[in-house]
Scaffold this motif. Structure first.
Motif, PDB file in Angstrom:
ATOM      1  N   ILE A 101      33.637 -39.018  41.112  1.00 15.73           N
ATOM      2  CA  ILE A 101      34.494 -38.087  41.834  1.00 15.73           C
ATOM      3  C   ILE A 101      35.180 -37.184  40.818  1.00 15.73           C
ATOM      4  O   ILE A 101      35.535 -37.647  39.720  1.00 15.73           O
ATOM      5  CB  ILE A 101      35.536 -38.806  42.717  1.00 15.73           C
ATOM      6  CG1 ILE A 101      36.361 -37.773  43.495  1.00 15.73           C
ATOM      7  CG2 ILE A 101      36.432 -39.707  41.916  1.00 15.73           C
ATOM      8  CD1 ILE A 101      37.458 -38.358  44.346  1.00 15.73           C
ATOM      9  N   ILE A 102      35.315 -35.926  41.179  1.00 15.47           N
ATOM     10  CA  ILE A 102      36.140 -34.992  40.405  1.00 15.47           C
ATOM     11  C   ILE A 102      37.534 -35.036  41.023  1.00 15.47           C
ATOM     12  O   ILE A 102      37.714 -34.693  42.190  1.00 15.47           O
ATOM     13  CB  ILE A 102      35.586 -33.552  40.479  1.00 15.47           C
ATOM     14  CG1 ILE A 102      34.136 -33.511  39.976  1.00 15.47           C
ATOM     15  CG2 ILE A 102      36.476 -32.594  39.680  1.00 15.47           C
ATOM     16  CD1 ILE A 102      33.418 -32.185  40.249  1.00 15.47           C
ATOM     17  N   GLN A 103      38.511 -35.484  40.220  1.00 16.77           N
ATOM     18  CA  GLN A 103      39.873 -35.563  40.756  1.00 16.77           C
ATOM     19  C   GLN A 103      40.631 -34.257  40.555  1.00 16.77           C
ATOM     20  O   GLN A 103      41.506 -33.899  41.319  1.00 16.77           O
ATOM     21  CB  GLN A 103      40.645 -36.681  40.042  1.00 16.77           C
ATOM     22  CG  GLN A 103      40.076 -38.070  40.286  1.00 16.77           C
ATOM     23  CD  GLN A 103      40.823 -39.102  39.485  1.00 16.77           C
ATOM     24  OE1 GLN A 103      40.776 -39.098  38.259  1.00 16.77           O
ATOM     25  NE2 GLN A 103      41.519 -39.986  40.162  1.00 16.77           N
TER      26      GLN A 103
ATOM     27  N   GLY B 283      25.143 -26.298  36.945  1.00 16.27           N
ATOM     28  CA  GLY B 283      24.037 -27.180  36.603  1.00 16.27           C
ATOM     29  C   GLY B 283      23.046 -26.619  35.602  1.00 16.27           C
ATOM     30  O   GLY B 283      22.054 -27.275  35.285  1.00 16.27           O
ATOM     31  N   GLU B 284      23.299 -25.408  35.083  1.00 11.16           N
ATOM     32  CA  GLU B 284      22.399 -24.834  34.069  1.00 11.16           C
ATOM     33  C   GLU B 284      22.460 -25.645  32.773  1.00 11.16           C
ATOM     34  O   GLU B 284      21.441 -26.035  32.220  1.00 11.16           O
ATOM     35  CB  GLU B 284      22.818 -23.383  33.760  1.00 11.16           C
ATOM     36  CG  GLU B 284      22.469 -22.392  34.849  1.00 11.16           C
ATOM     37  CD  GLU B 284      20.987 -22.016  34.821  1.00 11.16           C
ATOM     38  OE1 GLU B 284      20.499 -21.609  33.758  1.00 11.16           O
ATOM     39  OE2 GLU B 284      20.331 -22.159  35.876  1.00 11.16           O
ATOM     40  N   THR B 285      23.674 -25.874  32.296  1.00  9.98           N
ATOM     41  CA  THR B 285      23.851 -26.661  31.065  1.00  9.98           C
ATOM     42  C   THR B 285      24.868 -27.762  31.331  1.00  9.98           C
ATOM     43  O   THR B 285      25.764 -27.613  32.170  1.00  9.98           O
ATOM     44  CB  THR B 285      24.381 -25.772  29.910  1.00  9.98           C
ATOM     45  OG1 THR B 285      25.658 -25.236  30.278  1.00  9.98           O
ATOM     46  CG2 THR B 285      23.424 -24.635  29.597  1.00  9.98           C
ATOM     47  N   TRP B 286      24.677 -28.863  30.599  1.00  7.36           N
ATOM     48  CA  TRP B 286      25.532 -30.041  30.814  1.00  7.36           C
ATOM     49  C   TRP B 286      26.171 -30.474  29.496  1.00  7.36           C
ATOM     50  O   TRP B 286      25.527 -30.449  28.456  1.00  7.36           O
ATOM     51  CB  TRP B 286      24.691 -31.194  31.378  1.00  7.36           C
ATOM     52  CG  TRP B 286      24.148 -30.913  32.747  1.00  7.36           C
ATOM     53  CD1 TRP B 286      22.999 -30.242  33.060  1.00  7.36           C
ATOM     54  CD2 TRP B 286      24.740 -31.287  33.997  1.00  7.36           C
ATOM     55  NE1 TRP B 286      22.834 -30.173  34.416  1.00  7.36           N
ATOM     56  CE2 TRP B 286      23.880 -30.804  35.028  1.00  7.36           C
ATOM     57  CE3 TRP B 286      25.903 -31.980  34.364  1.00  7.36           C
ATOM     58  CZ2 TRP B 286      24.159 -31.001  36.381  1.00  7.36           C
ATOM     59  CZ3 TRP B 286      26.175 -32.172  35.717  1.00  7.36           C
ATOM     60  CH2 TRP B 286      25.303 -31.678  36.709  1.00  7.36           C
TER      61      TRP B 286
ATOM     62  N   GLN C 284      30.481 -31.980  43.146  1.00  5.31           N
ATOM     63  CA  GLN C 284      30.659 -30.566  42.828  1.00  5.31           C
ATOM     64  C   GLN C 284      31.833 -29.918  43.532  1.00  5.31           C
ATOM     65  O   GLN C 284      32.197 -30.295  44.638  1.00  5.31           O
ATOM     66  CB  GLN C 284      29.389 -29.773  43.075  1.00  5.31           C
ATOM     67  CG  GLN C 284      28.749 -29.945  44.425  1.00  5.31           C
ATOM     68  CD  GLN C 284      27.389 -29.271  44.437  1.00  5.31           C
ATOM     69  OE1 GLN C 284      27.261 -28.082  44.174  1.00  5.31           O
ATOM     70  NE2 GLN C 284      26.358 -30.021  44.738  1.00  5.31           N
ATOM     71  N   ILE C 285      32.415 -28.971  42.824  1.00  5.89           N
ATOM     72  CA  ILE C 285      33.518 -28.175  43.361  1.00  5.89           C
ATOM     73  C   ILE C 285      33.325 -26.733  42.893  1.00  5.89           C
ATOM     74  O   ILE C 285      32.541 -26.472  41.980  1.00  5.89           O
ATOM     75  CB  ILE C 285      34.899 -28.667  42.869  1.00  5.89           C
ATOM     76  CG1 ILE C 285      35.000 -28.585  41.342  1.00  5.89           C
ATOM     77  CG2 ILE C 285      35.176 -30.079  43.351  1.00  5.89           C
ATOM     78  CD1 ILE C 285      36.397 -28.831  40.803  1.00  5.89           C
ATOM     79  N   LYS C 286      34.032 -25.833  43.539  1.00  6.63           N
ATOM     80  CA  LYS C 286      34.124 -24.455  43.040  1.00  6.63           C
ATOM     81  C   LYS C 286      35.591 -24.149  42.775  1.00  6.63           C
ATOM     82  O   LYS C 286      36.462 -24.579  43.525  1.00  6.63           O
ATOM     83  CB  LYS C 286      33.566 -23.459  44.062  1.00  6.63           C
ATOM     84  CG  LYS C 286      32.070 -23.375  44.019  1.00  6.63           C
ATOM     85  CD  LYS C 286      31.534 -22.185  44.780  1.00  6.63           C
ATOM     86  CE  LYS C 286      30.006 -22.209  44.748  1.00  6.63           C
ATOM     87  NZ  LYS C 286      29.419 -21.208  45.632  1.00  6.63           N
TER      88      LYS C 286
ATOM     89  N   LYS D 198      29.930 -29.073  38.248  1.00  3.86           N
ATOM     90  CA  LYS D 198      29.177 -30.248  38.720  1.00  3.86           C
ATOM     91  C   LYS D 198      29.384 -31.415  37.766  1.00  3.86           C
ATOM     92  O   LYS D 198      29.566 -31.204  36.566  1.00  3.86           O
ATOM     93  CB  LYS D 198      27.684 -29.922  38.817  1.00  3.86           C
ATOM     94  CG  LYS D 198      27.371 -28.885  39.882  1.00  3.86           C
ATOM     95  CD  LYS D 198      25.866 -28.696  40.068  1.00  3.86           C
ATOM     96  CE  LYS D 198      25.614 -27.803  41.283  1.00  3.86           C
ATOM     97  NZ  LYS D 198      24.174 -27.654  41.565  1.00  3.86           N
ATOM     98  N   VAL D 199      29.327 -32.603  38.287  1.00  2.00           N
ATOM     99  CA  VAL D 199      29.523 -33.812  37.482  1.00  2.00           C
ATOM    100  C   VAL D 199      28.512 -34.862  37.919  1.00  2.00           C
ATOM    101  O   VAL D 199      28.278 -35.041  39.125  1.00  2.00           O
ATOM    102  CB  VAL D 199      30.966 -34.357  37.655  1.00  2.00           C
ATOM    103  CG1 VAL D 199      31.108 -35.727  37.025  1.00  2.00           C
ATOM    104  CG2 VAL D 199      31.972 -33.384  37.058  1.00  2.00           C
TER     105      VAL D 199
END
Lengths: 354, 354
Positions: free
Chosen positions: A246-248, A284-287, A348-350, A319-320
């Motif tokens: 989760i992204i907090q 999601g292009e680079t991580w 994912q979030i924006k 993204k995570v």
């Protein structure tokens, strides 16, 4: 002008999804490593709460055993104990994210909590009763019951014998260092670390050893992955929790100022441990690899963070994804199934910087 | 086995959207006609809570007035009072429903509450100070302040003089029959019934009468409808609450049994009163009139319900729309705007009967 008083320490609350039955989410966006406070532990019920007392309470172990036994509350709590800190996650957690949407409680990200449970290993109880050779499964009946599809039924689930004999599977009487609260399974709750929460039967009443596969509405109707929209073929039972995160922070659609920010959250998995968390700020292009805070521990979530300087006024898609030691990683798209279990697509979030 | 103990009366909680600032939704799916309990009243903040005491507290009325005045807390609470029961709704309520999605706090349906406020009519205070002929607007400054776009600013909003002189606009010191709580504006809160909540300035400190249109970040940047994605043309200030409704029961994506069910909820509007609520169970093909519970009252929400027998095992798309006495009705599609204010499209859920 600024907070001095404890009154002004803002606190999070459970999020109420329904009251009959009582279904409330943990405010997981606002928690850290360690135990979720009991008052913020998610609640997922099928039926009204049973009211039970320790006075006349006993647990029965029966079925295909050499010696059926009945143990009083005060006896069981003096037995050799094991303490496990574990994530318990509802298999319907994140159901609201499935597309196409599915029916059922629309859990967002908070049908999950982490707690410390103390109890007697189940295998110890089974050894006392003496498990016969023909045994197939162990069936657990809770004290909660009610109407399901026109029938009055209790909540009953089974485990394969092999799983039931694992040393971390316990019959707990303590949660977060206190007697289990009535809303979380008092006096006894089966705890099956690493499996989705339906396995951790609350208000445990009877343990029945059986020589055949158990079928009941919570075993072979609910808590089954049905991958096809229009038929029930290729059904697979729901068991182990999927690797997930989760992204907090930041929150989805949050507006941030230019400059440095911390992206942070939690990651967990049912089997093995989380070994890596990756963050992408370009959809999601680079991580990049996030920092893990603390040592990954089996059954526990781990806090991760990633620091970034946002230099441009624009939107970012973040993204995570988490990886575990068994080679599982969060997929780009969740495994859709009719009843919406086990959602674990890349988080994912924006956000917008301005 | 079933609930006897008050412990087992399940209660709803606020839903936490963020803690800094403290933004929490009312659990509106679980409320009835009447006042929202203070502990379940939604909280929407721009900045940290100010800490204030009645001891040295005074309200200043200044600017284009004949006699600038300063009134102590104990003086103002002995003035002639008016009591208003009103919905206060955040203009960002239901923002999460906009498509395309917009940035900002992702409020679902609960950035709204109903409360009873007691205070002195603002026009009475303005009469004491003596409003000059050149007056254009009245500006209200709260004690809450913080950083916005790199500047330290307080929360300030204005009202046109005409609106400010309406008898229901009050400077309140009581909420739900008690001193206003520190999280809801203590000691004084401006209450502007029928307007979205940004107008009801909390922790009111200064009332300033001005002879020019006021511009501040919460007046001419936020709380403005910008209908175009890529430019700020045709901007319109956010003022009156739109006619709106919520379906409280069933819940979205709920699975129901065959037979009789009650569809129920609340409806409200900013100006005039709700005169009718209509329900469709066939995705808007045909509409039936719901029962309104109680007499529609200005500024208050009204409970509605509609009883139906579901005879077939299938999915149903349920829609609800409210009409008000000014001829407004909820539109099929919400009026999209950049910052996501004023969402009031027809309320809709899907359910499955099995």
């Amino acid at each position: 002008m600024y907070p001095r008083d404890p009154f002004f320490k803002n606190k999070p609350y459970l999020t109420t999804r329904s009251l009959q039955p009582d279904n409330q989410e943990t405010p997981i966006h606002f928690l850290e490593n360690g135990e979720t406070p009991t008052g913020l532990t998610y609640r997922r019920n099928h039926f009204p709460f049973p009211t039970l007392s320790t006075k006349s309470y006993y647990l029965t172990i029966t079925g295909s055993v050499k010696t059926p036994i009945t143990i009083q509350y005060n006896q069981i709590t003096t037995m050799p104990s094991r303490t496990v800190t574990a994530v318990v996650e509802c298999s319907g957690n994140k159901r609201a994210h499935f597309r196409p949407k599915v029916f059922g409680e629309q859990w967002k990200d908070g049908a999950i909590s982490q707690g410390t449970w103390k109890g007697v290993p189940l295998f110890h109880l089974l050894q006392i009763a003496g498990v016969q050779d023909s045994v197939h499964e162990v069936v657990f009946e809770g004290n909660d019951s009610g109407i399901k599809k026109g029938q009055h039924v209790p909540f009953v689930r089974s485990l394969p014998l092999k799983k039931a004999m694992e040393h971390d599977v316990i019959v707990a009487w303590e949660h977060n260092h206190k007697q289990i609260s009535p809303k979380h399974g008092f006096p006894f709750r089966l705890i099956v670390p690493g499996w989705y929460g339906m396995a951790s039967v609350k208000w445990l009443k009877t343990i029945r050893v059986v020589d055949h596969p158990f079928s009941g509405p919570f075993q072979t109707d609910d808590y089954v992955y049905y991958p096809h929209k229009n038929n029930n073929e290729e059904a697979v039972p729901v068991t182990v929790s999927h690797v997930n995160s989760i992204i907090q922070q930041p929150l989805d659609r949050q507006i941030l100022q230019l400059g440095q920010h911390e992206i942070k959250g939690l990651a967990w998995t049912g089997e093995g441990v989380v070994i890596s968390v990756e963050v992408s700020v370009d959809d999601g292009e680079t991580w990049k690899t996030a920092t893990l805070h603390g040592q990954p521990r089996q059954f526990q979530w781990i806090k991760w963070s990633y620091s970034i300087v946002f230099e441009k006024n624009r939107e970012y898609s973040i993204k995570v994804r988490a990886y575990d030691s068994n080679g599982h990683l969060q997929p780009d798209t969740a495994f859709w199934n009719q009843k919406g279990y086990g959602y674990n697509a890349v988080s994912q979030i924006k956000i917008k910087v301005e």
